[in-house]
Design an enzyme around this catalytic site. Structure first.
Site, mmCIF file in Angstrom:
data_model
loop_
_atom_site.group_PDB
_atom_site.id
_atom_site.type_symbol
_atom_site.label_atom_id
_atom_site.label_comp_id
_atom_site.label_asym_id
_atom_site.label_seq_id
_atom_site.Cartn_x
_atom_site.Cartn_y
_atom_site.Cartn_z
ATOM 1 C CG ASP A 42 89.575 82.051 21.368
ATOM 2 O OD1 ASP A 42 89.043 81.025 20.885
ATOM 3 O OD2 ASP A 42 89.080 83.197 21.246
ATOM 4 N N GLY A 131 84.766 89.003 9.994
ATOM 5 C CA GLY A 131 85.730 88.279 10.816
ATOM 6 C C GLY A 131 86.821 89.180 11.370
ATOM 7 C CG ASP A 179 87.542 87.956 18.547
ATOM 8 O OD1 ASP A 179 88.624 87.436 18.250
ATOM 9 O OD2 ASP A 179 86.446 87.554 18.116
ATOM 10 C CE1 TYR A 228 84.336 80.636 17.178
ATOM 11 C CE2 TYR A 228 82.992 80.005 19.060
ATOM 12 C CZ TYR A 228 84.137 80.573 18.545
ATOM 13 O OH TYR A 228 85.093 81.059 19.403
HETATM 14 C C1 GLA Z 1 85.891 84.185 16.585
HETATM 15 C C2 GLA Z 1 85.736 84.143 18.108
HETATM 16 C C3 GLA Z 1 87.097 84.047 18.784
HETATM 17 C C4 GLA Z 1 87.928 82.913 18.195
HETATM 18 C C5 GLA Z 1 87.946 82.979 16.666
HETATM 19 C C6 GLA Z 1 88.624 81.791 16.040
HETATM 20 O O1 GLA Z 1 86.534 85.370 16.216
HETATM 21 O O2 GLA Z 1 85.075 85.294 18.556
HETATM 22 O O3 GLA Z 1 86.923 83.879 20.160
HETATM 23 O O4 GLA Z 1 87.481 81.664 18.638
HETATM 24 O O5 GLA Z 1 86.631 83.069 16.136
HETATM 25 O O6 GLA Z 1 89.963 81.790 16.333
#
Ligand code: GLA
Length: 387
Positions: A42, A131, A179, A228
């Site tokens: 994303d 998650g 998300d 991240y």
């Molecule tokens: C988290 C982040 C999203 C995305 C996912 C990995 O959920 O909030 O924006 O980057 O990780 O796909």
């Protein structure tokens, strides 16, 4: 079907009434999400394929005539927060949950929306820290509440963008837009193919014959924010060296041709992103065609790519994915879902294989890893709205 139970709703209303000495006038909800494929794509302007799930954050609310916001969090021992809309909204020194509320409201104001205060009570059943985007669902629920309560001129994608801005700039996590977008724009019985550059969405009908199982590894997600952000920087480095705006702008073939320009590590990171984004588009076609064998293959490849190239999986999750993929064969697919370093897996399978999958996990997962899994069968659900 919503799994918000009558008990949850009545507890929310009871806490609201005890706190504010009157009943709430309205309720709003926003769901968590599970991503079927397309991980860490994303923020590289690529594609993702999540669906909203029937686990939600729920808000009870009444408007106020003054400029005060009062909030009570049912799931945090009825902790309270209070702040003024006509002063600078600052971060709360100790209550993390408050900052999602404060951040969303502050960013609505920063975009020029004008509104008065409110009394709010919040509860939810999106598993936290797993998650499944409990924080995005809180951000979107609060945005949707103020949009509904004060008829703010906001589209659903704007509610999502506002939530992301709050998370990026107020809470301090550099997440992408997936998300919040799916929490705001999700649709019952559909996955959402989202182009994270244009924010164009396409609804992809979920085949009726497939159950969506979420398996929480219950591995506590460690180092999430720092890892991240490191991944994000590595992706940006790759794009910069390749002279493109984002990894979205290169095909897998082109990337392979430019391999020698990148360090081994940065190449692997880019390889994951570019290949997973391409797989996401293929997977949406496979879903449309009900081609489960292809979906199964793409999900398996996605997991391997997260494990070997992006290096965001953990051994207990790799174990469970292997176990389930052997069990499902071509009849279903399984992969880790979400940001990584613990958390959940998602599996798609025929309904009559669900029990066997649960049994297999019960027999083998804890014995092999020392963790006990939790499974949820969920259904693709509508995005945020009045409840
Ligand atoms: C988290 C982040 C999203 C995305 C996912 C990995 O959920 O909030 O924006 O980057 O990780 O796909």
């Amino acid at each position: 079907m919503s799994v918000i139970s009558a008990t949850m709703l009545s507890q929310l209303d009871r806490v609201f009434t005890e706190t504010f000495k009157a009943k709430p006038s309205r309720h709003f909800q926003a769901p968590g999400r599970v991503n079927l494929i397309g991980e860490h794509t994303d923020y590289n302007d690529g594609f993702v394929l999540p669906c909203a799930i029937n686990y939600q954050t729920l808000v009870a609310v009444t408007p106020r005539d003054d400029m005060t916001v009062k909030v009570v969090a049912v799931d945090y021992h009825n902790q309270q927060d209070e702040f003024a809309l006509d002063g600078e909204i600052e971060t709360h020194p100790s209550q993390m949950w408050s900052n999602y509320v404060r951040g969303v409201i502050k960013h609505l104001q920063l975009s020029g929306h004008v509104f008065k205060g409110a009394n709010l009570a919040i509860t939810g059943n999106v598993p936290q820290g797993a998650g499944l985007s409990s924080s995005a669902s809180l951000e979107v629920a609060i945005g949707e509440t103020f949009r509904g309560l004060y008829s703010l001129a906001l589209t659903k994608p704007e509610v999502a963008l506002n939530g992301q801005a709050a998370e990026n700039q107020f809470v301090g996590c550099q997440c992408g837009i997936m998300d919040q977008m799916v929490s705001a724009c999700g649709s019952k019985q559909n996955a959402l193919l989202l182009d994270c550059r244009s924010l164009e969405t396409e609804l992809i009908s979920m085949p009726e014959g497939l159950a969506v199982m979420i398996i929480n590894s219950n591995v506590k997600r460690g180092l999430v924010d720092s890892e991240y952000n490191t991944r994000r920087l590595q992706c940006e480095e790759a794009a910069q060296i390749l002279g493109i705006k984002a990894l979205r702008d290169i095909s897998l073939l082109e990337l392979q041709n430019h391999k020698d320009k990148l360090s081994e590590l940065v190449y692997k990171r880019a390889h994951h992103v570019v290949s997973d984004s391409e797989r996401t588009v293929l997977a949406s076609d496979a879903l449309k065609a009900n081609n489960v064998a292809l979906l199964s293959k793409l999900m398996a490849e996605s997991h391997i790519s997260m494990r070997d190239d992006f290096e965001i999986t953990v051994p207990p999750i790799d174990f469970a994915v292997q176990l389930l993929s052997e069990y499902l064969g071509e009849k279903g697919g399984v992969r880790m879902t979400g940001g990584g370093f613990g958390g959940c897996m998602v599996a798609l399978m025929p309904h009559d294989m669900v029990q066997g999958a649960e049994q297999l996990l019960a027999e083998r997962y804890e014995a092999a890893t020392g963790y006990q899994e939790t499974t949820y069968i969920c259904s693709a659900s509508d995005g945020a709205g009045e409840f």
